[in-house]
Scaffold this motif. Structure first.
Motif, short mmCIF file in Angstrom:
data_model
loop_
_atom_site.label_atom_id
_atom_site.label_comp_id
_atom_site.label_asym_id
_atom_site.label_seq_id
_atom_site.Cartn_x
_atom_site.Cartn_y
_atom_site.Cartn_z
N ILE A 81 10.73 7.74 -33.05
CA ILE A 81 11.99 7.67 -32.32
C ILE A 81 13.02 6.92 -33.15
O ILE A 81 12.68 6.24 -34.12
CB ILE A 81 11.80 7.00 -30.95
CG1 ILE A 81 11.28 5.56 -31.11
CG2 ILE A 81 10.85 7.81 -30.08
CD1 ILE A 81 11.21 4.78 -29.80
N ARG A 82 14.29 7.06 -32.77
CA ARG A 82 15.41 6.42 -33.48
C ARG A 82 15.46 6.84 -34.95
O ARG A 82 15.77 6.03 -35.82
CB ARG A 82 15.34 4.90 -33.36
CG ARG A 82 15.31 4.39 -31.92
CD ARG A 82 15.37 2.88 -31.88
NE ARG A 82 15.23 2.39 -30.52
CZ ARG A 82 14.08 2.03 -29.97
NH1 ARG A 82 12.96 2.09 -30.68
NH2 ARG A 82 14.03 1.61 -28.73
N GLY A 83 15.10 8.08 -35.23
CA GLY A 83 15.10 8.56 -36.62
C GLY A 83 16.21 9.55 -36.91
O GLY A 83 16.11 10.29 -37.89
N ASN A 84 17.26 9.56 -36.06
CA ASN A 84 18.36 10.53 -36.22
C ASN A 84 17.82 11.95 -36.32
O ASN A 84 18.06 12.66 -37.32
CB ASN A 84 19.21 10.21 -37.45
CG ASN A 84 19.83 8.83 -37.38
OD1 ASN A 84 20.36 8.43 -36.34
ND2 ASN A 84 19.77 8.09 -38.49
N PRO A 85 17.08 12.42 -35.30
CA PRO A 85 16.45 13.74 -35.39
C PRO A 85 17.45 14.88 -35.48
O PRO A 85 18.49 14.87 -34.82
CB PRO A 85 15.64 13.82 -34.09
CG PRO A 85 16.34 12.90 -33.14
CD PRO A 85 16.85 11.77 -33.99
N SER A 124 13.72 17.06 -38.20
CA SER A 124 13.66 16.13 -39.33
C SER A 124 14.15 14.76 -38.90
O SER A 124 14.94 14.61 -37.95
CB SER A 124 14.51 16.64 -40.49
OG SER A 124 15.88 16.67 -40.12
N VAL A 125 13.66 13.71 -39.59
CA VAL A 125 14.09 12.34 -39.34
C VAL A 125 14.52 11.72 -40.67
O VAL A 125 14.04 12.11 -41.74
CB VAL A 125 12.99 11.50 -38.67
CG1 VAL A 125 12.71 11.99 -37.26
CG2 VAL A 125 11.70 11.52 -39.50
N THR A 126 15.41 10.74 -40.59
CA THR A 126 15.95 10.10 -41.80
C THR A 126 15.43 8.68 -41.98
O THR A 126 16.00 7.90 -42.73
CB THR A 126 17.48 10.09 -41.75
OG1 THR A 126 17.91 9.41 -40.57
CG2 THR A 126 18.03 11.51 -41.75
N SER A 127 14.35 8.33 -41.28
CA SER A 127 13.69 7.04 -41.46
C SER A 127 12.20 7.25 -41.34
O SER A 127 11.74 8.36 -41.03
CB SER A 127 14.18 6.02 -40.42
OG SER A 127 13.85 6.45 -39.10
N THR A 128 11.42 6.21 -41.61
CA THR A 128 9.97 6.30 -41.50
C THR A 128 9.46 5.16 -40.63
O THR A 128 10.21 4.28 -40.23
CB THR A 128 9.29 6.22 -42.89
OG1 THR A 128 9.39 4.88 -43.39
CG2 THR A 128 9.93 7.20 -43.87
N LEU A 133 7.31 -0.07 -37.22
CA LEU A 133 6.20 0.55 -36.53
C LEU A 133 6.44 0.68 -35.03
O LEU A 133 5.80 1.48 -34.36
CB LEU A 133 4.92 -0.26 -36.79
CG LEU A 133 4.47 -0.31 -38.25
CD1 LEU A 133 3.32 -1.28 -38.42
CD2 LEU A 133 4.09 1.07 -38.75
N PHE A 134 7.37 -0.11 -34.50
CA PHE A 134 7.68 -0.04 -33.07
C PHE A 134 8.28 1.31 -32.71
O PHE A 134 8.20 1.75 -31.55
CB PHE A 134 8.65 -1.16 -32.70
CG PHE A 134 8.98 -1.21 -31.24
CD1 PHE A 134 8.02 -1.62 -30.31
CD2 PHE A 134 10.23 -0.85 -30.78
CE1 PHE A 134 8.32 -1.65 -28.97
CE2 PHE A 134 10.54 -0.89 -29.43
CZ PHE A 134 9.59 -1.30 -28.52
N ASN A 135 8.88 2.00 -33.68
CA ASN A 135 9.50 3.29 -33.42
C ASN A 135 8.51 4.44 -33.39
O ASN A 135 8.89 5.59 -33.23
CB ASN A 135 10.58 3.58 -34.46
CG ASN A 135 11.84 2.77 -34.22
OD1 ASN A 135 12.04 2.22 -33.13
ND2 ASN A 135 12.71 2.69 -35.23
N LEU A 136 7.24 4.14 -33.58
CA LEU A 136 6.21 5.17 -33.52
C LEU A 136 5.54 5.05 -32.15
O LEU A 136 4.84 4.08 -31.86
CB LEU A 136 5.18 4.95 -34.64
CG LEU A 136 4.26 6.12 -35.00
CD1 LEU A 136 5.07 7.34 -35.40
CD2 LEU A 136 3.32 5.71 -36.12
#
Length: 358
Positions: A81-85, A124-128, A133-136
């Protein structure tokens, strides 16, 4: 570990989310550093068609990796989440992992993608998750494919590692390496030449990497839960070639479809397609004889009940599902060998019962 003030600690929590932290008195934590796994972004966007060769896509991907080549790590049942999908690709028939990896490799802005198997769409996402890790987070029917830059030996698999959150393998640990990142741990497993590294377990808090010659399939009893540790399975290691298939599950299919085979018109042909699949290790298949009038479908998946869970199935009349059991044959072979059984003698002496085993 350095002592941190409240503001600094909040920043660390933002980075590592719900991973366990060792704290005594003041906030004292272990911070693992990300050694520039992903390079700087470029504004160039690669071609978006299927004619792009894999070698050309690798050449594009190398520009975003400061070292090594771009590979993918699959985490079933999770999304970033929060990866600018941004929508990458979709197809109503599913089985689009090759299309999604190809398009991500061709776009330097893409650092991975979420694959929604329910909607047959990847974004697609622009972060990992490496820095946050909280965004997973868990998400049924979704798999997260994270871009990772690796220097070790590679193979033609669409994803190089499979990741299981808060799991580890506690058997046949051949080497332990300290003070490394998760990606470095995967690279160490991939490049190991003293033994065949089938899997690794990475402790995020201690920054420890444990390499094993076993995996969750060869040693299922040692595949256990451990908070703060990721189990990482090497998809380039040799796989068992002699695999039985489980008894068919009727009128249900697994939604985690990684590939659709168009020229399999029977259950046996679909099973053969799973056995011969080379883009990934096919662990299960579904043959849908009535998916559309006159057009049967063969669905291949890198997942099984073990990784996807029982709630990953949908009801459909006429569907036939089966998964590989690659080690049933091995256990059968082992059980057929002569076994030296212990000899037991029992006797009574002075009102005491004695048992001798020799």
């Amino acid at each position: 570990s350095p002592d941190l003030n409240v503001a600094q600690t909040n920043q660390i929590f933002a980075l590592i989310g719900n991973r366990p932290l060792a704290a005594q008195g003041k906030f004292s934590v272990l911070l693992f550093l990300h050694n520039s796994v992903m390079g700087t972004f470029h504004t160039w966007t690669g071609p978006d068609d299927k004619t792009t060769t894999r070698s050309a896509r690798f050449a594009i991907a190398e520009r975003r990796c400061e070292s090594g080549k771009l590979h993918f790590e699959k985490t079933t049942g999770y999304e970033l989440i929060r990866g600018n999908p941004t929508r990458l690709f979709s197809d109503r028939d599913g089985g689009i992992i090759a299309d999604c990896t190809g398009r991500c490799e061709s776009d330097n802005r893409c650092l991975g993608f979420n694959m929604d198997y329910n909607r047959n769409e990847c974004q697609s996402v622009t972060s990992t998750s490496e820095n946050n890790l909280f965004n997973l987070r868990p998400s049924s029917g979704v798999s997260y494919f994270e871009g990772i830059c690796l220097n070790g030996r590679s193979c033609s698999a669409l994803w190089t590692f499979e990741r299981f959150i808060d799991k580890e393998l506690r058997t046949n640990i051949r080497d332990t390496i300290r003070d490394v990142t998760k990606t470095q741990c995967e690279d160490l497993c991939l490049g190991e030449n003293r033994f065949e590294c089938r899997s690794a377990s990475y402790d995020h808090l201690l920054k420890e990497c444990h390499l094993s010659v076993e995996d969750r399939h060869t040693s299922p009893e040692s595949f256990v839960a451990k908070q703060g540790t990721d189990y990482l399975e090497n998809q380039c290691s040799s796989k068992e070639s002699r695999c039985d298939y489980t008894e068919q599950l009727r009128d249900q299919y697994l939604i985690y479809t990684d590939k659709v085979v168009e020229d399999a018109f029977s259950d046996s042909q679909c099973r053969s397609a799973c056995t011969q699949e080379s883009d990934f290790f096919c662990r299960s298949y579904t043959f849908r004889s009535t998916s559309r009038p006159g057009t049967p479908q063969c669905l291949l998946s890198g997942d099984s009940t073990l990784s996807a869970g029982r709630n990953a199935f949908q009801i459909e009349g006429g569907a036939l599902y089966s998964e590989k059991n690659c080690f049933a044959q091995r256990r059968s072979d082992s059980s057929s060998r002569p076994v030296a059984r212990p000899q037991v003698r029992v006797f009574n002496f002075n009102s005491f019962l004695y048992i001798l085993i020799f």
